[in-house]
Design a protein around this motif. Structure first.
Motif, short mmCIF file in Angstrom:
data_model
loop_
_atom_site.label_atom_id
_atom_site.label_comp_id
_atom_site.label_asym_id
_atom_site.label_seq_id
_atom_site.Cartn_x
_atom_site.Cartn_y
_atom_site.Cartn_z
N ALA A 145 11.07 1.14 -7.85
CA ALA A 145 9.94 1.92 -8.50
C ALA A 145 10.40 3.39 -8.54
O ALA A 145 9.91 3.85 -9.50
N ARG A 146 11.20 3.94 -7.90
CA ARG A 146 11.55 5.22 -7.99
C ARG A 146 12.44 5.28 -9.61
O ARG A 146 12.25 6.35 -10.38
N ILE A 147 13.20 4.41 -9.95
CA ILE A 147 13.97 4.60 -11.05
C ILE A 147 13.01 4.16 -12.33
O ILE A 147 13.05 4.73 -13.23
N PHE A 148 11.85 3.17 -11.95
CA PHE A 148 10.91 3.01 -12.86
C PHE A 148 10.12 4.03 -13.28
O PHE A 148 9.94 4.32 -14.50
N GLY A 149 9.92 4.92 -12.36
CA GLY A 149 9.03 6.36 -12.35
C GLY A 149 9.81 7.12 -13.11
O GLY A 149 9.13 7.83 -14.24
N ARG A 150 11.30 7.21 -13.20
CA ARG A 150 12.01 8.03 -14.25
C ARG A 150 11.55 7.57 -15.69
O ARG A 150 11.78 8.30 -16.64
N ALA A 159 0.64 -1.01 -0.02
CA ALA A 159 -0.02 0.07 0.01
C ALA A 159 0.99 1.24 -0.09
O ALA A 159 0.62 2.35 -0.80
N ASP A 160 1.92 1.21 0.84
CA ASP A 160 2.89 2.30 0.87
C ASP A 160 3.53 2.77 -0.62
O ASP A 160 3.55 3.81 -0.85
N LEU A 161 3.93 1.49 -1.06
CA LEU A 161 4.53 1.64 -2.44
C LEU A 161 3.60 2.32 -3.54
O LEU A 161 3.91 3.16 -4.53
N ALA A 162 2.52 1.69 -3.37
CA ALA A 162 1.16 2.06 -4.59
C ALA A 162 0.93 3.65 -4.33
O ALA A 162 0.81 4.35 -5.21
N GLU A 163 1.09 3.94 -3.18
CA GLU A 163 0.71 5.55 -2.72
C GLU A 163 1.90 6.34 -3.15
O GLU A 163 1.64 7.26 -3.87
N HIS A 164 3.14 5.79 -3.02
CA HIS A 164 4.29 6.70 -3.23
C HIS A 164 4.38 6.88 -4.66
O HIS A 164 4.55 7.91 -5.58
N LEU A 165 4.38 5.81 -5.48
CA LEU A 165 4.14 5.76 -6.95
C LEU A 165 3.28 6.45 -7.70
O LEU A 165 3.33 7.38 -8.64
N SER A 166 1.93 6.44 -7.03
CA SER A 166 0.67 7.26 -7.44
C SER A 166 0.97 8.74 -7.36
O SER A 166 0.57 9.50 -8.27
N LEU A 167 1.72 9.23 -6.28
CA LEU A 167 1.76 10.50 -6.07
C LEU A 167 2.97 10.94 -7.05
O LEU A 167 2.80 12.28 -7.61
N THR A 201 -3.55 4.95 -10.88
CA THR A 201 -3.91 4.25 -9.76
C THR A 201 -3.47 2.76 -10.16
O THR A 201 -2.97 1.94 -9.38
N ALA A 202 -4.17 2.41 -11.28
CA ALA A 202 -4.03 0.98 -12.02
C ALA A 202 -2.39 0.52 -12.04
O ALA A 202 -1.73 -0.30 -11.69
N LEU A 203 -1.73 1.58 -12.58
CA LEU A 203 -0.38 1.42 -12.81
C LEU A 203 0.38 1.11 -11.71
O LEU A 203 1.30 0.18 -11.37
N ALA A 204 0.16 2.27 -10.55
CA ALA A 204 0.90 2.12 -9.29
C ALA A 204 0.61 0.74 -8.70
O ALA A 204 1.55 0.24 -8.21
#
Length: 281
Positions: free
Chosen positions: A141-146, A89-97, A115-118
């Motif tokens: 996840a941080r680098i995937f976000g990049r 849940a924390d990781l999904a929230e982080h990536l969604s933001l 939301t679905a992606l995160a």
């Protein structure tokens, strides 16, 4: 060491000493044996420990004596010891933001997509024990976000889930994915490989250029400055005594990988590059 302990014992109050990133020290095992363990054994005249010691480190058998001591005193805090559901849940929230900050994902109609992606990314990274244990799902996840900044945004929820399921589950995998998407990937790899060897506060631009040119002859002082500025995502900076900027990688895991692996080889993915369309790859 005896002089240091004597000075600490003489303090009117028990101090707190913080050693962060022990594993990133030049000789962490020696530092533990010659400094940290003796400090844990030193006592004040009234029998209390001479100090309170807070040490931050990644796992490693070389730190076992320190870890066992903390565990015996019930003071060992394992940041990876989190229930799977909470971590997911924390990781999904982080990536969604994080996605909400990107122009291609920030519009209100894109909320179900991000939301679905995160959620899909978080589910895959947290069910892979190796990612949680060895790399850390937040780092991956941080680098995937990049990388998602470069990839086209999915058109719908199904495409978002398809893209999220393609996330690499290791730090090397996600780093190689992002590097493969960069227009100057060979030069950038050489620059990051050079910075990976930085010690202390980091390397100045001139040193980065000199080392990177050994990896890629197309690298020069001018494009190194451009690459460093354009890829601050991967960097932490310090300031030299003369005011010049020093560069180091933001995470030791990146430095470890770029130092050890044959980082100058072309990117050859073991699976197709993520396809945001949701169609066949």
């Amino acid at each position: 060491m005896p002089d240091l302990i004597e000075a600490i014992v003489a303090l009117p109050a028990v101090p707190v000493l913080v050693f962060d990133a022990l594993d990133e020290a030049d000789d962490p095992a020696d530092l533990m044996q010659r400094l940290l363990l003796p400090l844990t054994e030193a006592l004040r005249p009234d029998g209390r420990p001479c100090l309170r010691l807070l040490v931050g480190t990644r796992r490693g058998t070389r730190f076992q004596p320190l870890l066992e001591l903390a565990a015996a005193q019930q003071t060992l805090l394992d940041l990876d010891d989190v229930p799977d559901g909470e971590l997911r849940a924390d990781l999904a929230e982080h990536l969604s933001l994080r996605l909400a900050e990107l122009p291609s994902y920030s519009a209100a109609p894109q909320r179900p997509v991000r939301t679905a992606l995160a959620r899909t990314v978080a589910a895959k990274l947290t069910r892979n024990a190796g990612t949680v244990r060895d790399w850390g799902p937040f780092l991956v996840a941080r680098i995937f976000g990049r990388a998602l900044e470069t990839l086209p945004a999915p058109a719908d929820v199904a495409a978002a889930e398809h893209l999220g399921a393609s996330v690499p589950v290791t730090l090397p995998g996600v780093l190689e994915l992002d590097l493969s998407l960069q227009p100057q990937r060979a030069r950038l790899r050489a620059v990051l490989a050079a910075v990976a060897w930085a010690k202390g506060e980091g390397l100045p631009t001139e040193a980065v250029a000199a080392v990177a040119a050994e990896f890629d002859p197309d690298v020069n002082d001018g494009n190194v400055r451009q690459l460093l500025e354009a890829n601050r995502f991967y960097l932490r900076t310090g300031v030299e005594s003369d005011g010049s900027t020093l560069y180091r990688l933001f995470h030791q895991g990146l430095a470890d990988y770029l130092q050890v692996e044959s980082y100058l080889r072309p990117y050859t993915p073991t699976h197709p590059r993520p396809d945001s369309s949701g169609g066949p790859e």
